[in-house]
Design a protein around this motif. Structure first.
Motif, mmCIF file in Angstrom:
data_model
loop_
_atom_site.group_PDB
_atom_site.id
_atom_site.type_symbol
_atom_site.label_atom_id
_atom_site.label_comp_id
_atom_site.label_asym_id
_atom_site.label_seq_id
_atom_site.Cartn_x
_atom_site.Cartn_y
_atom_site.Cartn_z
ATOM 1 N N MET A 149 -10.496 12.662 11.641
ATOM 2 C CA MET A 149 -9.559 12.559 10.246
ATOM 3 C C MET A 149 -9.845 11.238 9.764
ATOM 4 S SD MET A 149 -5.562 12.972 9.638
ATOM 5 C CE MET A 149 -5.623 14.698 10.136
ATOM 6 N N SER A 150 -10.218 10.768 8.506
ATOM 7 C CA SER A 150 -10.395 9.724 7.933
ATOM 8 C C SER A 150 -9.020 8.927 7.782
ATOM 9 C CB SER A 150 -10.878 9.460 6.642
ATOM 10 O OG SER A 150 -10.290 10.199 5.780
ATOM 11 N N GLY A 151 -8.893 7.503 7.848
ATOM 12 C CA GLY A 151 -7.550 6.785 7.601
ATOM 13 C C GLY A 151 -7.022 6.772 6.230
ATOM 14 N N LYS A 152 -5.788 6.490 6.285
ATOM 15 C CA LYS A 152 -5.165 6.645 5.016
ATOM 16 C C LYS A 152 -3.602 6.170 5.009
ATOM 17 C CE LYS A 152 -4.378 9.687 0.892
ATOM 18 N NZ LYS A 152 -4.399 11.075 0.332
ATOM 19 N N VAL A 153 -3.474 5.470 4.015
ATOM 20 C CA VAL A 153 -1.863 4.856 3.768
ATOM 21 C C VAL A 153 -1.061 5.370 2.815
ATOM 22 C CG1 VAL A 153 -2.785 3.000 2.357
ATOM 23 C CG2 VAL A 153 -0.503 3.015 3.641
ATOM 24 N N PHE A 154 0.088 6.029 3.118
ATOM 25 C CA PHE A 154 1.007 6.659 2.135
ATOM 26 C C PHE A 154 1.964 5.609 1.683
ATOM 27 C CE2 PHE A 154 -1.322 9.823 4.474
ATOM 28 C CZ PHE A 154 -1.574 10.807 3.593
ATOM 29 N N GLY A 155 2.324 5.477 0.460
ATOM 30 C CA GLY A 155 3.785 4.634 0.146
ATOM 31 C C GLY A 155 4.635 6.058 0.010
ATOM 32 N N VAL A 156 5.548 5.878 0.646
ATOM 33 C CA VAL A 156 6.617 7.030 0.673
ATOM 34 C C VAL A 156 8.157 6.682 0.232
ATOM 35 C CG1 VAL A 156 7.878 8.691 2.305
ATOM 36 C CG2 VAL A 156 5.471 8.428 2.488
ATOM 37 N N ALA A 157 8.613 6.908 -0.895
ATOM 38 C CA ALA A 157 9.921 6.911 -1.191
ATOM 39 C C ALA A 157 10.784 7.417 -0.280
ATOM 40 C CB ALA A 157 9.953 7.271 -2.582
ATOM 41 N N LEU A 158 11.997 6.825 0.139
ATOM 42 C CA LEU A 158 13.172 7.182 1.113
ATOM 43 C C LEU A 158 14.191 7.708 0.094
ATOM 44 C CD1 LEU A 158 13.270 4.870 3.836
ATOM 45 C CD2 LEU A 158 12.159 7.006 3.900
ATOM 46 N N GLY A 159 14.346 7.676 -0.999
ATOM 47 C CA GLY A 159 15.536 8.066 -2.005
ATOM 48 C C GLY A 159 16.591 6.907 -1.823
ATOM 49 N N PRO A 160 17.703 7.071 -2.683
ATOM 50 C CA PRO A 160 18.675 5.867 -2.647
ATOM 51 C C PRO A 160 19.624 5.803 -1.506
ATOM 52 C CG PRO A 160 19.315 7.719 -3.711
ATOM 53 C CD PRO A 160 18.029 8.165 -3.385
ATOM 54 N N GLY A 161 19.560 6.555 -0.347
ATOM 55 C CA GLY A 161 20.501 6.297 0.700
ATOM 56 C C GLY A 161 20.845 7.698 1.491
ATOM 57 N N GLN A 210 -4.717 -2.182 6.725
ATOM 58 C CA GLN A 210 -6.018 -2.261 6.413
ATOM 59 C C GLN A 210 -6.680 -1.976 7.761
ATOM 60 O OE1 GLN A 210 -8.426 -5.836 5.606
ATOM 61 N NE2 GLN A 210 -9.483 -4.729 3.971
ATOM 62 N N LYS A 211 -6.125 -2.631 8.801
ATOM 63 C CA LYS A 211 -6.882 -2.352 10.142
ATOM 64 C C LYS A 211 -6.391 -1.078 10.723
ATOM 65 C CE LYS A 211 -6.709 -4.469 14.721
ATOM 66 N NZ LYS A 211 -6.187 -3.224 15.503
ATOM 67 N N ASP A 212 -5.454 -0.441 10.320
ATOM 68 C CA ASP A 212 -4.851 0.924 10.809
ATOM 69 C C ASP A 212 -5.721 1.765 10.108
ATOM 70 O OD1 ASP A 212 -2.713 -0.080 12.323
ATOM 71 O OD2 ASP A 212 -1.183 -0.002 10.610
ATOM 72 N N VAL A 213 -6.055 1.967 8.784
ATOM 73 C CA VAL A 213 -6.705 2.727 7.998
ATOM 74 C C VAL A 213 -8.257 2.865 8.456
ATOM 75 C CG1 VAL A 213 -7.722 3.375 5.793
ATOM 76 C CG2 VAL A 213 -5.365 2.667 6.008
ATOM 77 N N GLY A 214 -8.563 1.397 8.780
ATOM 78 C CA GLY A 214 -10.181 1.337 9.414
ATOM 79 C C GLY A 214 -10.148 2.117 10.614
ATOM 80 N N GLU A 215 -9.350 1.942 11.390
ATOM 81 C CA GLU A 215 -9.098 2.762 12.729
ATOM 82 C C GLU A 215 -8.923 4.350 12.658
ATOM 83 O OE1 GLU A 215 -6.469 0.734 15.070
ATOM 84 O OE2 GLU A 215 -7.672 -0.901 15.404
ATOM 85 N N GLY A 216 -8.952 4.755 11.101
ATOM 86 C CA GLY A 216 -8.729 6.292 11.064
ATOM 87 C C GLY A 216 -7.215 6.799 11.158
ATOM 88 N N LEU A 245 -0.705 -2.787 -3.994
ATOM 89 C CA LEU A 245 -1.658 -1.923 -4.789
ATOM 90 C C LEU A 245 -2.954 -2.723 -5.089
ATOM 91 C CD1 LEU A 245 0.729 -0.177 -7.414
ATOM 92 C CD2 LEU A 245 -0.256 0.689 -4.936
ATOM 93 N N GLU A 246 -2.981 -3.926 -5.483
ATOM 94 C CA GLU A 246 -4.077 -4.661 -6.126
ATOM 95 C C GLU A 246 -4.995 -4.702 -4.918
ATOM 96 O OE1 GLU A 246 -5.598 -8.718 -8.466
ATOM 97 O OE2 GLU A 246 -3.150 -8.210 -8.012
ATOM 98 N N ASP A 247 -4.333 -5.235 -3.534
ATOM 99 C CA ASP A 247 -5.246 -5.525 -2.483
ATOM 100 C C ASP A 247 -6.049 -4.146 -1.985
ATOM 101 O OD1 ASP A 247 -5.217 -8.028 -2.241
ATOM 102 O OD2 ASP A 247 -3.292 -8.061 -1.160
ATOM 103 N N PHE A 248 -5.334 -2.936 -2.279
ATOM 104 C CA PHE A 248 -5.563 -1.534 -1.527
ATOM 105 C C PHE A 248 -6.957 -1.104 -2.552
ATOM 106 C CE2 PHE A 248 -1.377 0.018 -0.153
ATOM 107 C CZ PHE A 248 -1.631 -0.771 1.048
ATOM 108 N N ARG A 249 -6.659 -1.558 -3.868
ATOM 109 C CA ARG A 249 -7.996 -1.093 -4.798
ATOM 110 C C ARG A 249 -8.996 -2.146 -4.483
ATOM 111 N NH1 ARG A 249 -3.539 -0.716 -8.762
ATOM 112 N NH2 ARG A 249 -2.946 1.629 -9.199
ATOM 113 N N LYS A 250 -8.902 -3.414 -4.394
ATOM 114 C CA LYS A 250 -10.038 -4.433 -4.377
ATOM 115 C C LYS A 250 -10.965 -4.079 -3.157
ATOM 116 C CE LYS A 250 -8.187 -8.174 -6.837
ATOM 117 N NZ LYS A 250 -7.485 -9.729 -6.615
ATOM 118 N N ASN A 251 -10.016 -3.509 -1.956
ATOM 119 C CA ASN A 251 -10.675 -3.286 -0.615
ATOM 120 C C ASN A 251 -10.830 -1.987 -0.430
ATOM 121 O OD1 ASN A 251 -10.659 -6.189 0.878
ATOM 122 N ND2 ASN A 251 -8.836 -6.031 -0.402
#
Length: 234
Positions: A1-13, A88-94, A115-121
């Motif tokens: 499985m390839s690495g991926k990062v998810f931005g996850v919203a938890l809601g207000p509380g 970035q290291k985590d995603v690179g490790e799958g 976001l900007e760093d994710f897109r650039k890299n």
């Protein structure tokens, strides 16, 4: 499985206000980064961690992102830069990793600074939305935040009373966030304006308090996690 990062919203509380998709993502992930603040005395606090602990997710996945509480943004920027390198290291490790934020993931969120760093890299990422505090505020106050052609404005920082007056003249609903920044004058403004308002603090938590009258608000110390909604300005 390839690495991926998810931005996850938890809601207000309220843990029941997280989306099914967000909860499933947390459970499937290998690591969960969460924002925490650190006071000058070294005490650590995290609203996100409080929510996470109520969701039945394995706590050995949790990794704090510690940001010192300071008006100087250099410490925060360093924390975000360090977080990017770790992710970035985590995603690179799958690995499938998550960065969480309370509220919505694109709305005043820690994830937005990456976001900007994710897109650039070319780091593969996905964003999973959630319920922001002002939306819960509308429900908690039993309000229609906007109907038909109403204008709704969200303001995180107001300079002074004159600016707020101008915003209220241009919009039917105005939501003030980060309310502690205007606590020195906002109560007097409300008292003098005779506007309809909803005040809420720690929405969705056991510490939730709400009111729509000045008598209930006047003696309260306004915390950081508070919102004020002016409505019906027509």
């Amino acid at each position: 499985m390839s690495g991926k990062v998810f931005g996850v919203a938890l809601g207000p509380g309220d843990p029941e206000l997280i989306t099914v998709k967000a909860l499933n993502c947390l459970k499937k992930s290998e690591k969960i980064y969460y924002p925490a603040t650190q006071s000058s005395k070294g005490n650590q606090d995290s609203f996100s961690l409080v929510i996470l602990k109520q969701l039945g997710v394995e706590e050995n996945k949790f990794v704090p992102i510690t940001v010192p509480m300071s008006k100087d943004r250099s410490a925060a920027e360093k924390a975000y830069a360090d977080l990017f390198l770790k992710v970035q290291k985590d995603v690179g490790e799958g690995k499938q990793v998550v960065v969480v934020s309370e509220g919505d993931i694109s709305f005043f969120s820690t994830f937005s600074y990456l976001l900007e760093d994710f897109r650039k890299n070319s780091v593969d990422f996905e964003m999973i939305p959630g319920v922001p505090a002002f939306i819960l505020g509308g429900s908690a106050g039993k309000l229609a935040l906007a109907t038909q052609n109403d204008k709704l404005l969200i303001a995180p920082d107001i300079e002074d009373e004159e600016e707020l007056k101008s915003l209220l003249e241009q919009n039917q609903t105005v939501v003030l966030m980060k309310l502690s920044m205007v606590r020195d004058w906002i109560k007097v403004f409300i008292q003098n304006s005779d506007l309809k308002f909803f005040y809420g603090e720690y929405l969705g938590t056991q510490k939730q308090f709400t009111c729509t009258d000045m008598e209930s608000l006047k003696d309260r110390k306004i915390p950081y996690f508070a919102i004020l909604i002016f409505y019906g300005n027509k």
